[in-house]
Design a protein around this motif. Structure first.
Motif, mmCIF file in Angstrom:
data_model
loop_
_atom_site.group_PDB
_atom_site.id
_atom_site.type_symbol
_atom_site.label_atom_id
_atom_site.label_comp_id
_atom_site.label_asym_id
_atom_site.label_seq_id
_atom_site.Cartn_x
_atom_site.Cartn_y
_atom_site.Cartn_z
ATOM 1 N N GLU A 92 0.839 -1.192 0.000
ATOM 2 C CA GLU A 92 0.000 0.000 0.000
ATOM 3 C C GLU A 92 0.880 1.249 0.000
ATOM 4 N N GLU A 93 0.553 2.191 -0.877
ATOM 5 C CA GLU A 93 1.171 3.508 -0.841
ATOM 6 C C GLU A 93 0.180 4.457 -0.161
ATOM 7 N N ARG A 94 0.529 4.922 1.014
ATOM 8 C CA ARG A 94 -0.409 5.685 1.837
ATOM 9 C C ARG A 94 -0.059 7.174 1.809
ATOM 10 N N LEU A 95 -0.978 7.981 1.277
ATOM 11 C CA LEU A 95 -0.831 9.436 1.268
ATOM 12 C C LEU A 95 -1.913 10.011 2.176
ATOM 13 N N SER A 96 -1.488 10.575 3.316
ATOM 14 C CA SER A 96 -2.420 11.020 4.344
ATOM 15 C C SER A 96 -2.385 12.540 4.478
ATOM 16 N N TYR A 97 -3.568 13.149 4.677
ATOM 17 C CA TYR A 97 -3.693 14.591 4.845
ATOM 18 C C TYR A 97 -4.353 14.898 6.187
ATOM 19 N N ASP A 98 -3.768 15.832 6.923
ATOM 20 C CA ASP A 98 -4.386 16.396 8.117
ATOM 21 C C ASP A 98 -5.295 17.521 7.661
ATOM 22 N N THR A 99 -6.617 17.365 7.815
ATOM 23 C CA THR A 99 -7.561 18.324 7.239
ATOM 24 C C THR A 99 -7.575 19.679 7.954
ATOM 25 N N SER A 100 -6.899 19.784 9.108
ATOM 26 C CA SER A 100 -6.852 21.085 9.781
ATOM 27 C C SER A 100 -5.925 22.056 9.059
ATOM 28 N N ASN A 101 -4.898 21.535 8.380
ATOM 29 C CA ASN A 101 -3.974 22.398 7.645
ATOM 30 C C ASN A 101 -3.580 21.813 6.286
ATOM 31 N N TRP A 102 -4.078 20.615 5.966
ATOM 32 C CA TRP A 102 -3.837 19.897 4.721
ATOM 33 C C TRP A 102 -2.351 19.601 4.485
ATOM 34 N N GLU A 103 -1.622 19.449 5.583
ATOM 35 C CA GLU A 103 -0.267 18.949 5.471
ATOM 36 C C GLU A 103 -0.321 17.448 5.182
ATOM 37 N N SER A 104 0.598 16.986 4.363
ATOM 38 C CA SER A 104 0.567 15.588 3.935
ATOM 39 C C SER A 104 1.727 14.804 4.527
ATOM 40 N N SER A 105 1.546 13.508 4.620
ATOM 41 C CA SER A 105 2.600 12.578 5.014
ATOM 42 C C SER A 105 2.447 11.321 4.171
ATOM 43 N N PHE A 106 3.552 10.622 3.952
ATOM 44 C CA PHE A 106 3.542 9.481 3.038
ATOM 45 C C PHE A 106 4.276 8.304 3.672
ATOM 46 N N ARG A 121 3.354 0.536 3.136
ATOM 47 C CA ARG A 121 3.092 -0.521 4.106
ATOM 48 C C ARG A 121 2.917 -1.856 3.397
ATOM 49 N N PHE A 122 3.572 -2.887 3.925
ATOM 50 C CA PHE A 122 3.401 -4.261 3.444
ATOM 51 C C PHE A 122 2.369 -4.967 4.318
ATOM 52 N N PRO A 178 4.821 -1.357 8.284
ATOM 53 C CA PRO A 178 5.137 -0.069 7.658
ATOM 54 C C PRO A 178 6.630 0.051 7.380
ATOM 55 N N VAL A 179 6.978 0.773 6.313
ATOM 56 C CA VAL A 179 8.386 0.935 5.951
ATOM 57 C C VAL A 179 9.046 2.024 6.783
#
Length: 235
Positions: A120-134, A137-138, A168-169
């Motif tokens: 899985e390629e996980r792209l996550s956004y915090d909706t309070s400021n729309w900062e992303s993290s990547f 995960r196997f 997670p990697v």
């Protein structure tokens, strides 16, 4: 083997610190549409919540499967997850493409096994400021299904068992209740030709914060509603 891994790991944590518990309710709807004997579109959508906690998740996950042979399949799909009302007061939106290979083996008349390895390629956004993290995960899932003889009174019933490990990697995504492993047992019933209902009792271990240890035991009560469609070409 997976259940033994979970049991040993829980015992280790139990010796080092007090375990916390919570209970979740999942309601999931699964759709399967067979184009032909090799290609199938499928997917699931649902709602998840934790009892006595302000944590909720809705998701939709369209996917596809192609069978090279009776035993080998490739899978892939997209996942869209929205988590809201959690204790950090920060909602989270996640976009999750994934790819996998499945081995359907060993199988017999009344019991079948599936071994699914996926990335899985996980792209996550915090909706309070729309900062992303990547993160990547196997996942490895071993599942089995037990059916009964067509001549028995339980011919429309079936039982399921599974265990799954998450690896997670980089562990870069901050999230409440990150999971490390999951296992479950379920009972299902075929109501009509293309409709099935099942109830699954799941257990998973997770953590309640990005820097915590995996000491939370979660008991999940899951209702699955499954609908199968077939193309007229293969009816």
């Amino acid at each position: 083997m997976l259940l033994l891994f979970f049991a040993c790991d829980v015992d280790i944590y139990g010796q080092s610190q007090e375990n916390a518990t919570n209970q979740q309710l999942w309601i999931d709807f699964y759709l399967h549409y067979s184009i032909n004997e090799k290609l199938e579109y499928y997917g699931d959508t649902g709602y998840r919540t934790i009892a006595k906690e302000s944590w909720n998740r809705i998701y939709v996950r369209p996917s596809a499967r192609y069978s090279f042979s009776r035993n080998w399949e490739i899978h892939g799909g997209l996942g869209f997850f929205y988590t809201f009302g959690n204790s950090s007061d920060s909602n989270q939106f996640e976009f999750r493409p994934w790819q996998g290979i499945q081995l359907n083996w060993p199988n017999s008349t009344y019991i079948s096994f599936k071994n699914l390895v996926r990335i899985e390629e996980r792209l996550s956004y915090d909706t309070s400021n729309w900062e992303s993290s990547f993160d990547i995960r196997f996942r490895y899932k071993l599942s089995t299904k037990v059916v009964f003889s067509e001549s028995s009174s339980l011919k429309n019933a079936y039982a399921t068992f599974y265990g799954e490990i998450f690896v997670p990697v980089n562990d870069n995504i901050d999230e409440v209740y990150r999971n490390q492993g999951r296992a479950g047992i379920g009972l299902g019933y075929k109501v009509l030709k293309d409709w099935r209902f099942s109830f699954v009792w799941n257990w998973q271990k997770s953590r309640s914060g990005p820097n915590d240890e995996f000491h939370v035991s979660e008991y999940i009560y899951q209702l699955k509603i499954i609908k199968h469609f077939k193309s007229k070409k293969i009816n």
